[in-house]
Design a protein around this motif. Sequence first.
Motif, short mmCIF file in Angstrom:
data_model
loop_
_atom_site.label_atom_id
_atom_site.label_comp_id
_atom_site.label_asym_id
_atom_site.label_seq_id
_atom_site.Cartn_x
_atom_site.Cartn_y
_atom_site.Cartn_z
N PHE A 100 0.69 -1.12 -0.05
CA PHE A 100 0.01 -0.07 0.01
C PHE A 100 0.80 1.31 0.03
CE2 PHE A 100 -2.85 3.17 2.32
CZ PHE A 100 -3.68 3.15 1.35
N ALA A 101 2.04 1.18 0.82
CA ALA A 101 2.93 2.56 0.85
C ALA A 101 3.41 2.74 -0.25
CB ALA A 101 3.89 2.30 1.88
N VAL A 102 3.96 1.59 -1.15
CA VAL A 102 4.80 1.74 -2.33
C VAL A 102 3.73 2.15 -3.50
CG1 VAL A 102 5.62 0.48 -4.17
CG2 VAL A 102 6.50 0.30 -1.94
N ALA A 103 2.29 1.70 -3.69
CA ALA A 103 1.46 2.05 -4.47
C ALA A 103 1.29 3.66 -4.25
CB ALA A 103 0.23 1.15 -4.14
N LEU A 104 1.20 4.14 -2.98
CA LEU A 104 1.04 5.66 -2.95
C LEU A 104 2.12 6.32 -3.09
CD1 LEU A 104 -1.25 5.52 0.56
CD2 LEU A 104 -1.85 6.17 -2.00
N LEU A 105 3.36 5.94 -2.76
CA LEU A 105 4.60 7.06 -2.56
C LEU A 105 5.43 6.70 -3.85
CD1 LEU A 105 5.58 6.32 0.99
CD2 LEU A 105 4.44 8.10 -0.15
N ALA A 106 5.25 5.45 -4.90
CA ALA A 106 5.95 5.33 -6.06
C ALA A 106 5.78 6.35 -6.95
CB ALA A 106 5.92 3.96 -6.52
N PRO A 107 4.34 6.71 -7.30
CA PRO A 107 4.19 7.92 -8.43
C PRO A 107 4.64 9.34 -7.82
CG PRO A 107 2.23 6.42 -8.07
CD PRO A 107 3.20 6.15 -6.98
N ALA A 108 4.39 9.55 -6.57
CA ALA A 108 4.98 10.86 -6.14
C ALA A 108 6.55 10.94 -6.29
CB ALA A 108 4.32 11.36 -4.88
N GLY A 109 7.20 9.83 -5.87
CA GLY A 109 8.46 9.88 -5.84
C GLY A 109 9.04 9.99 -7.49
N TRP A 110 8.40 9.40 -8.33
CA TRP A 110 8.72 9.42 -9.65
C TRP A 110 8.51 10.63 -10.23
CZ3 TRP A 110 10.82 6.07 -13.36
CH2 TRP A 110 10.85 6.33 -14.80
N ILE A 111 7.64 11.44 -9.77
CA ILE A 111 7.67 12.78 -10.34
C ILE A 111 8.41 13.73 -9.89
CG2 ILE A 111 5.87 14.79 -10.16
CD1 ILE A 111 3.69 12.63 -10.46
N LEU A 112 8.70 13.79 -8.54
CA LEU A 112 9.64 14.43 -7.67
C LEU A 112 11.17 14.09 -8.20
CD1 LEU A 112 8.31 14.22 -4.06
CD2 LEU A 112 8.64 16.07 -5.78
N HIS A 113 11.50 12.90 -8.62
CA HIS A 113 12.81 12.61 -8.98
C HIS A 113 12.93 13.19 -10.27
CE1 HIS A 113 16.36 10.20 -9.68
NE2 HIS A 113 16.07 9.93 -10.77
N HIS A 114 11.73 13.31 -11.29
CA HIS A 114 12.21 13.92 -12.61
C HIS A 114 11.81 15.33 -12.89
CE1 HIS A 114 11.96 9.40 -13.37
NE2 HIS A 114 12.95 9.76 -14.36
N ILE A 115 11.44 16.02 -11.88
CA ILE A 115 11.19 17.51 -11.95
C ILE A 115 12.17 18.24 -12.69
CG2 ILE A 115 10.87 19.69 -10.45
CD1 ILE A 115 9.31 18.38 -8.67
N PRO A 116 13.50 17.93 -12.45
CA PRO A 116 14.55 18.70 -13.37
C PRO A 116 14.37 18.46 -14.60
CG PRO A 116 15.72 17.73 -11.40
CD PRO A 116 14.21 17.34 -11.56
N GLU A 117 13.95 17.24 -15.12
CA GLU A 117 13.85 17.01 -16.58
C GLU A 117 12.79 17.81 -17.20
OE1 GLU A 117 13.71 12.76 -17.23
OE2 GLU A 117 15.47 12.38 -16.18
N TYR A 118 11.47 17.94 -16.29
CA TYR A 118 10.46 18.32 -16.58
C TYR A 118 10.60 19.83 -16.99
CZ TYR A 118 7.81 14.31 -15.28
OH TYR A 118 7.67 12.85 -15.02
N ARG A 119 11.69 20.56 -16.01
CA ARG A 119 11.71 22.13 -16.00
C ARG A 119 12.75 22.49 -17.21
NH1 ARG A 119 12.90 23.39 -9.92
NH2 ARG A 119 10.76 23.44 -9.21
N GLN A 120 13.38 21.45 -17.81
CA GLN A 120 14.51 21.49 -18.79
C GLN A 120 13.56 21.62 -20.10
OE1 GLN A 120 17.76 19.11 -18.30
NE2 GLN A 120 18.40 20.41 -16.60
N ARG A 121 12.36 20.84 -20.29
CA ARG A 121 11.83 20.64 -21.62
C ARG A 121 11.41 22.22 -22.36
NH1 ARG A 121 7.16 16.26 -20.63
NH2 ARG A 121 8.64 14.66 -19.98
N PRO A 122 11.53 22.20 -23.43
CA PRO A 122 11.28 23.38 -24.04
C PRO A 122 9.58 23.45 -24.28
CG PRO A 122 11.91 21.90 -25.88
CD PRO A 122 12.12 21.29 -24.37
N GLN A 123 9.09 24.75 -23.91
CA GLN A 123 7.85 24.97 -23.94
C GLN A 123 7.00 25.00 -25.18
OE1 GLN A 123 5.79 25.72 -21.28
NE2 GLN A 123 7.53 25.62 -20.19
N PRO A 124 6.05 24.21 -25.46
CA PRO A 124 5.36 24.13 -26.69
C PRO A 124 4.81 25.32 -27.13
CG PRO A 124 3.97 23.44 -24.94
CD PRO A 124 5.16 23.54 -24.34
N PRO A 125 5.13 25.69 -28.59
CA PRO A 125 4.77 26.74 -29.07
C PRO A 125 3.14 27.12 -28.98
CG PRO A 125 5.02 25.31 -30.87
CD PRO A 125 5.42 24.57 -29.62
N PRO A 126 2.53 28.23 -28.86
CA PRO A 126 1.18 28.51 -28.57
C PRO A 126 0.47 28.40 -30.19
CG PRO A 126 2.26 30.63 -28.67
CD PRO A 126 3.51 29.41 -28.52
#
Length: 76
Positions: free
Chosen positions: A49-75
């Motif tokens: 139960f703990a892994v099911a709750l915390l794994a997705p949050a950990g994945w997102i927190l671990h990959h935040i720097p990658e998400y920030r470096q992504r170029p913004q899509p053109p409007p």
Amino acid sequence: MLAFLKGAVQPMAVSRARSLFQKRDSSIYSKPAKNKIGPGQSFFIMFVFAVALLAPAGWILHHIPEYRQRPQPPPF
């Protein structure tokens, strides 16, 4: 006001609601469990139960720097 509501409620709907309520009550037990759960099983279930709750949050927190470096899509 109550006379108006009594006429609006159909007898069929009331009987169906009663039958649904009775079915729900029949699944509630007041006796102890038939099979006892040991400490190993309890620990395993809490761990999953703990892994099911915390794994997705950990994945997102671990990959935040990658998400920030992504170029913004053109409007559009």
